[in-house]
Write a protein that holds these residues in place. Sequence first.
Motif, mmCIF file in Angstrom:
data_model
loop_
_atom_site.group_PDB
_atom_site.id
_atom_site.type_symbol
_atom_site.label_atom_id
_atom_site.label_comp_id
_atom_site.label_asym_id
_atom_site.label_seq_id
_atom_site.Cartn_x
_atom_site.Cartn_y
_atom_site.Cartn_z
ATOM 1 N N GLU A 5 0.390 -1.059 -0.152
ATOM 2 C CA GLU A 5 -0.098 -0.299 0.125
ATOM 3 C C GLU A 5 0.836 0.964 -0.189
ATOM 4 O OE1 GLU A 5 -3.210 1.786 3.017
ATOM 5 O OE2 GLU A 5 -3.138 0.206 2.329
ATOM 6 N N ARG A 6 1.903 1.329 1.182
ATOM 7 C CA ARG A 6 3.200 2.203 0.586
ATOM 8 C C ARG A 6 3.644 2.854 -0.485
ATOM 9 N NH1 ARG A 6 4.436 7.277 2.723
ATOM 10 N NH2 ARG A 6 5.908 7.132 3.227
ATOM 11 N N ALA A 7 3.969 1.610 -0.890
ATOM 12 C CA ALA A 7 4.763 1.417 -2.776
ATOM 13 C C ALA A 7 3.498 2.407 -3.594
ATOM 14 C CB ALA A 7 5.495 -0.044 -3.003
ATOM 15 N N HIS A 8 2.295 1.745 -3.372
ATOM 16 C CA HIS A 8 1.331 2.065 -4.163
ATOM 17 C C HIS A 8 1.145 4.217 -4.498
ATOM 18 C CE1 HIS A 8 -2.724 3.515 -5.673
ATOM 19 N NE2 HIS A 8 -2.403 2.400 -6.357
ATOM 20 N N GLU A 9 0.794 3.834 -3.256
ATOM 21 C CA GLU A 9 0.624 5.626 -2.534
ATOM 22 C C GLU A 9 2.023 6.997 -3.389
ATOM 23 O OE1 GLU A 9 0.383 8.048 1.172
ATOM 24 O OE2 GLU A 9 1.066 6.420 1.554
ATOM 25 N N LEU A 10 3.027 6.368 -2.436
ATOM 26 C CA LEU A 10 4.214 6.460 -3.609
ATOM 27 C C LEU A 10 4.500 7.025 -5.018
ATOM 28 C CD1 LEU A 10 7.260 5.554 -0.314
ATOM 29 C CD2 LEU A 10 6.484 7.615 -0.703
ATOM 30 N N VAL A 89 13.424 3.192 -1.133
ATOM 31 C CA VAL A 89 13.238 1.561 -0.913
ATOM 32 C C VAL A 89 12.205 0.663 -1.667
ATOM 33 C CG1 VAL A 89 13.407 0.103 1.197
ATOM 34 C CG2 VAL A 89 14.232 2.396 0.539
ATOM 35 N N ASP A 90 10.790 1.260 -1.402
ATOM 36 C CA ASP A 90 9.405 0.923 -1.495
ATOM 37 C C ASP A 90 9.330 0.873 -3.513
ATOM 38 O OD1 ASP A 90 8.762 -0.159 0.797
ATOM 39 O OD2 ASP A 90 8.138 1.533 1.099
ATOM 40 N N ILE A 91 9.944 2.017 -4.193
ATOM 41 C CA ILE A 91 9.737 2.844 -5.152
ATOM 42 C C ILE A 91 11.430 2.856 -5.658
ATOM 43 C CG2 ILE A 91 7.395 2.721 -5.109
ATOM 44 C CD1 ILE A 91 7.829 5.845 -5.564
ATOM 45 N N VAL A 92 11.729 2.640 -7.052
ATOM 46 C CA VAL A 92 12.579 3.917 -7.535
ATOM 47 C C VAL A 92 12.496 4.418 -8.841
ATOM 48 C CG1 VAL A 92 14.872 2.648 -9.228
ATOM 49 C CG2 VAL A 92 14.409 1.617 -6.989
ATOM 50 N N ILE A 93 12.786 5.768 -8.640
ATOM 51 C CA ILE A 93 12.208 6.260 -9.420
ATOM 52 C C ILE A 93 13.232 6.267 -10.535
ATOM 53 C CG2 ILE A 93 11.179 8.902 -10.097
ATOM 54 C CD1 ILE A 93 10.163 8.889 -6.846
ATOM 55 N N HIS A 94 12.872 6.787 -11.886
ATOM 56 C CA HIS A 94 13.741 6.839 -12.833
ATOM 57 C C HIS A 94 13.533 8.192 -14.037
ATOM 58 C CE1 HIS A 94 15.962 3.013 -12.452
ATOM 59 N NE2 HIS A 94 14.403 2.575 -11.587
ATOM 60 N N VAL A 95 13.882 9.179 -13.562
ATOM 61 C CA VAL A 95 13.746 9.643 -14.742
ATOM 62 C C VAL A 95 14.359 10.116 -15.472
ATOM 63 C CG1 VAL A 95 13.134 12.696 -14.587
ATOM 64 C CG2 VAL A 95 12.646 11.212 -12.274
ATOM 65 N N GLN A 96 13.973 10.511 -16.768
ATOM 66 C CA GLN A 96 15.334 9.795 -17.819
ATOM 67 C C GLN A 96 15.021 11.313 -19.056
ATOM 68 O OE1 GLN A 96 13.999 5.830 -18.873
ATOM 69 N NE2 GLN A 96 16.306 5.630 -18.614
#
Length: 134
Positions: A5-10, A89-96
């Motif tokens: 749920e936390r990963a989805h929220e983030l 940690v819960d998500i990894v964001i890639h802005v390219q």
Amino acid sequence: MTVSERAHELAVAAAQAAADKKAQDIVIIDVGDQLAITDAFLLAAAPNERQVLAIVDAIEERLLELPEKAKPVRREGERGGRWVLLDYVDIVIHVQHTEEREFYALDRLWKDCPQIPFVDRDLADSAAGTAAAE
């Protein structure tokens, strides 16, 4: 779907922050079954380095505004502004940069993983307004 749920929220909050800064090709991928280190990847692109950095800043600000604040444990690639990675940690964001997004094609690399739906609220609002006007 294996995202917490936390990963989805983030992921959704970060995706909306990216969309608010006109990010392109925003995709959230559920990688939880494939990777033990994170639940989801958020991918976003921008046509220039300045916009990549603006999107990254907007994402960080938005996640700090959440009731349960989130700060990245790692931030890489900021100096070049072509590919910035934010690890929450819960998500990894890639802005390219758009060119890197096309060349590295992370979408295709993780094509066997399910995507988490995301609709930019501004697009949803304008679609609702158009439908109401008809």
